[in-house]
Design a protein around this motif. Structure first.
Motif, PDB file in Angstrom:
ATOM      1  N   TYR A 217       0.911  -1.340  -0.077  1.00 22.05           N
ATOM      2  CA  TYR A 217       0.040  -0.042   0.067  1.00 22.05           C
ATOM      3  C   TYR A 217       0.758   1.434  -0.120  1.00 22.05           C
ATOM      4  CZ  TYR A 217      -4.293  -2.782   1.002  1.00 22.05           C
ATOM      5  OH  TYR A 217      -4.992  -3.754   1.054  1.00 22.05           O
ATOM      6  N   TYR A 218       1.831   1.285   0.781  1.00 18.91           N
ATOM      7  CA  TYR A 218       2.829   2.487   1.032  1.00 18.91           C
ATOM      8  C   TYR A 218       3.510   2.645  -0.242  1.00 18.91           C
ATOM      9  CZ  TYR A 218       1.547   3.992   5.527  1.00 18.91           C
ATOM     10  OH  TYR A 218       0.677   4.856   6.700  1.00 18.91           O
ATOM     11  N   SER A 219       3.737   1.783  -0.929  1.00 14.58           N
ATOM     12  CA  SER A 219       4.554   1.634  -2.251  1.00 14.58           C
ATOM     13  C   SER A 219       3.643   1.895  -3.416  1.00 14.58           C
ATOM     14  CB  SER A 219       5.373   0.390  -2.586  1.00 14.58           C
ATOM     15  OG  SER A 219       6.294   0.466  -1.350  1.00 14.58           O
ATOM     16  N   HIS A 220       2.307   2.115  -3.282  1.00 11.65           N
ATOM     17  CA  HIS A 220       1.384   2.358  -4.233  1.00 11.65           C
ATOM     18  C   HIS A 220       1.290   1.257  -5.311  1.00 11.65           C
ATOM     19  CE1 HIS A 220       1.171   6.365  -2.276  1.00 11.65           C
ATOM     20  NE2 HIS A 220       2.537   6.501  -2.715  1.00 11.65           N
ATOM     21  N   TRP A 221       1.474  -0.097  -4.837  1.00  8.47           N
ATOM     22  CA  TRP A 221       1.093  -1.195  -5.683  1.00  8.47           C
ATOM     23  C   TRP A 221      -0.080  -1.165  -6.293  1.00  8.47           C
ATOM     24  CZ3 TRP A 221       3.943  -6.459  -4.361  1.00  8.47           C
ATOM     25  CH2 TRP A 221       5.320  -6.289  -4.678  1.00  8.47           C
ATOM     26  N   PRO A 222      -0.513  -1.320  -7.453  1.00  8.29           N
ATOM     27  CA  PRO A 222      -1.873  -1.412  -8.004  1.00  8.29           C
ATOM     28  C   PRO A 222      -2.563  -2.691  -7.319  1.00  8.29           C
ATOM     29  CG  PRO A 222      -0.542  -1.748  -9.672  1.00  8.29           C
ATOM     30  CD  PRO A 222       0.287  -1.118  -8.681  1.00  8.29           C
ATOM     31  N   GLU A 223      -3.848  -2.959  -7.364  1.00  6.97           N
ATOM     32  CA  GLU A 223      -4.629  -4.257  -7.001  1.00  6.97           C
ATOM     33  C   GLU A 223      -3.898  -5.353  -7.712  1.00  6.97           C
ATOM     34  OE1 GLU A 223      -9.027  -5.964  -6.138  1.00  6.97           O
ATOM     35  OE2 GLU A 223      -8.714  -3.868  -6.988  1.00  6.97           O
ATOM     36  N   ARG A 224      -3.664  -5.142  -8.877  1.00 10.84           N
ATOM     37  CA  ARG A 224      -3.261  -6.407  -9.784  1.00 10.84           C
ATOM     38  C   ARG A 224      -1.703  -6.990  -9.106  1.00 10.84           C
ATOM     39  NH1 ARG A 224      -3.152  -5.897 -16.099  1.00 10.84           N
ATOM     40  NH2 ARG A 224      -5.358  -5.591 -15.610  1.00 10.84           N
ATOM     41  N   GLU A 225      -0.871  -6.003  -9.006  1.00 15.61           N
ATOM     42  CA  GLU A 225       0.495  -6.316  -8.387  1.00 15.61           C
ATOM     43  C   GLU A 225       0.257  -7.047  -6.766  1.00 15.61           C
ATOM     44  OE1 GLU A 225       3.720  -6.164  -9.535  1.00 15.61           O
ATOM     45  OE2 GLU A 225       2.510  -6.464 -11.205  1.00 15.61           O
ATOM     46  N   MET A 226      -0.723  -6.398  -6.337  1.00 17.63           N
ATOM     47  CA  MET A 226      -0.936  -7.125  -4.854  1.00 17.63           C
ATOM     48  C   MET A 226      -1.309  -8.326  -5.084  1.00 17.63           C
ATOM     49  SD  MET A 226      -0.083  -4.552  -2.359  1.00 17.63           S
ATOM     50  CE  MET A 226      -1.080  -4.853  -0.810  1.00 17.63           C
ATOM     51  N   VAL A 227      -2.259  -8.854  -5.766  1.00 19.91           N
ATOM     52  CA  VAL A 227      -2.885 -10.085  -6.004  1.00 19.91           C
ATOM     53  C   VAL A 227      -1.680 -10.971  -6.406  1.00 19.91           C
ATOM     54  CG1 VAL A 227      -4.598 -11.351  -7.032  1.00 19.91           C
ATOM     55  CG2 VAL A 227      -5.223  -9.353  -6.145  1.00 19.91           C
ATOM     56  N   ARG A 228      -0.971 -10.437  -7.413  1.00 21.22           N
ATOM     57  CA  ARG A 228      -0.170 -11.599  -8.148  1.00 21.22           C
ATOM     58  C   ARG A 228       1.031 -11.539  -7.356  1.00 21.22           C
ATOM     59  NH1 ARG A 228       4.469 -10.566 -11.558  1.00 21.22           N
ATOM     60  NH2 ARG A 228       4.187  -8.410 -11.382  1.00 21.22           N
ATOM     61  N   ASN A 229       1.304 -10.621  -6.294  1.00 18.46           N
ATOM     62  CA  ASN A 229       2.699 -11.141  -5.517  1.00 18.46           C
ATOM     63  C   ASN A 229       2.183 -11.624  -3.991  1.00 18.46           C
ATOM     64  OD1 ASN A 229       5.208 -10.080  -7.084  1.00 18.46           O
ATOM     65  ND2 ASN A 229       3.612  -8.675  -7.656  1.00 18.46           N
ATOM     66  N   PHE A 230       1.036 -11.730  -3.776  1.00 11.52           N
ATOM     67  CA  PHE A 230       0.585 -12.015  -2.360  1.00 11.52           C
ATOM     68  C   PHE A 230       1.325 -13.398  -1.934  1.00 11.52           C
ATOM     69  CE2 PHE A 230      -2.415 -13.905   0.858  1.00 11.52           C
ATOM     70  CZ  PHE A 230      -2.543 -12.790   1.715  1.00 11.52           C
ATOM     71  N   PRO A 231       1.879 -13.419  -0.595  1.00 13.17           N
ATOM     72  CA  PRO A 231       2.355 -14.444   0.160  1.00 13.17           C
ATOM     73  C   PRO A 231       1.224 -15.389   0.328  1.00 13.17           C
ATOM     74  CG  PRO A 231       2.163 -12.650   1.409  1.00 13.17           C
ATOM     75  CD  PRO A 231       1.765 -12.355   0.233  1.00 13.17           C
ATOM     76  N   ILE A 232       0.730 -16.240  -0.579  1.00 17.06           N
ATOM     77  CA  ILE A 232      -0.467 -17.129  -0.407  1.00 17.06           C
ATOM     78  C   ILE A 232      -0.015 -18.248   0.484  1.00 17.06           C
ATOM     79  CG2 ILE A 232      -0.140 -18.485  -2.349  1.00 17.06           C
ATOM     80  CD1 ILE A 232      -3.427 -17.526  -0.999  1.00 17.06           C
ATOM     81  N   GLU A 233       1.109 -18.831   0.585  1.00 14.71           N
ATOM     82  CA  GLU A 233       1.478 -19.930   1.234  1.00 14.71           C
ATOM     83  C   GLU A 233       1.419 -19.451   2.826  1.00 14.71           C
ATOM     84  OE1 GLU A 233       3.367 -18.571  -1.043  1.00 14.71           O
ATOM     85  OE2 GLU A 233       3.449 -20.250  -2.980  1.00 14.71           O
ATOM     86  N   VAL A 234       1.907 -18.372   3.276  1.00 15.72           N
ATOM     87  CA  VAL A 234       1.962 -17.897   4.350  1.00 15.72           C
ATOM     88  C   VAL A 234       0.213 -17.655   4.989  1.00 15.72           C
ATOM     89  CG1 VAL A 234       2.490 -16.051   6.106  1.00 15.72           C
ATOM     90  CG2 VAL A 234       3.911 -16.621   4.281  1.00 15.72           C
ATOM     91  N   ALA A 235      -0.388 -17.125   4.168  1.00 17.36           N
ATOM     92  CA  ALA A 235      -1.953 -16.870   4.477  1.00 17.36           C
ATOM     93  C   ALA A 235      -2.386 -18.201   4.835  1.00 17.36           C
ATOM     94  CB  ALA A 235      -2.703 -16.054   3.606  1.00 17.36           C
TER      95      ALA A 235
END
Length: 258
Positions: A217-235
């Motif tokens: 958020y603080y790096s102003h990533w667009p939603e698409r980038e947030m979803v693409r790079n999300f640490p899903i294994e940790v979640a």
């Protein structure tokens, strides 16, 4: 890891001014004191260090900001405020934003922890204090060539490659020297790689997710980038859905009791 002997750790002028005003009251509000100490990494670190000092015979037992505020008397809190006042003269570029970022990480970590019935007070403190490491790393010689903001998602990888440790680990090392509780410093030390721990700790995973989201958020990533790079294994390791994590609100610090 070698840290400079003298670290000029600055406090946010606005927070110090508000704290000074609150402590002038005949009966300062505990809620307000929790809010103010819980919004500045350096103030919070000093608070917890003093609360865990041997004089109180509670070394290692005080793991959250409310516990520390309740333990220390008004005289001790005023002493911390005066110490903070002596550390606001140095102007640090981005200090206010770094404070806001650390507070946002802490609030989101607490929200996620509470959703999982985990210790929200402990992970809040870890989320706030992990920001102390960025101030520590500022004083390393390599820091000048990075060009990456403290909250840049690529920053931890750069630090591991060029420094051999992350800002979070530097902060954890300093807090260990100050006598803060091991459960708290361990959360910060293991922040970047929660799945590599010998014994998995869901609070480390929660902290990792909160910090990662706020970095985006603080790096102003667009939603698409947030979803693409999300640490899903940790979640998945803690049973959290990606949408829940990304949409979880981190309440404004002024409404916080931590």
């Amino acid at each position: 890891m070698h840290l400079p002997e003298k670290l000029p750790l600055p406090c946010q002028p606005r927070v110090v001014a508000l704290l000074m005003n609150e402590l002038r009251q005949e009966m300062p509000s505990l809620r307000r004191l929790n809010q103010l100490f819980g919004s500045d990494p350096v103030l919070a670190a000093w608070l917890l260090a003093q609360a865990n000092a041997g004089v109180y015979q509670l070394s290692g037992a005080v793991q959250s900001i409310p516990q520390a505020v309740a333990l220390l008397g008004v005289a001790q809190l005023r002493g911390l405020q005066k110490k903070a006042y002596g550390h606001i003269a140095q102007r640090v570029v981005g200090l206010e934003q770094l404070g806001a970022f650390s507070s946002a990480c802490a609030r989101l970590a607490r929200s996620l922890a509470q959703a999982l019935s985990l210790d929200g007070g402990l992970v809040y403190a870890a989320g706030l204090l992990h920001g102390l490491g960025y101030l520590v790393v500022q004083h390393t010689p390599v820091q000048a060539v990075t060009g990456l903001a403290p909250w840049d998602p690529l920053r931890p990888h750069w630090e591991e490659k060029n420094l051999g440790y992350t800002a979070a680990q530097a902060g954890a090392h300093l807090l260990q020297q100050w006598g803060l509780p091991a459960p708290l410093t361990r959360l910060i030390d293991e922040l970047e790689h929660p799945l590599d721990m010998a014994e998995f700790d869901p609070l480390v995973a929660v902290l990792h997710l909160a910090v990662w989201v706020q970095r985006g958020y603080y790096s102003h990533w667009p939603e698409r980038e947030m979803v693409r790079n999300f640490p899903i294994e940790v979640a998945l390791a803690v049973g959290l859905d990606m949408d829940v994590v990304l949409q979880q609100e981190a309440p404004d610090w002024s409404q916080s009791v931590y």
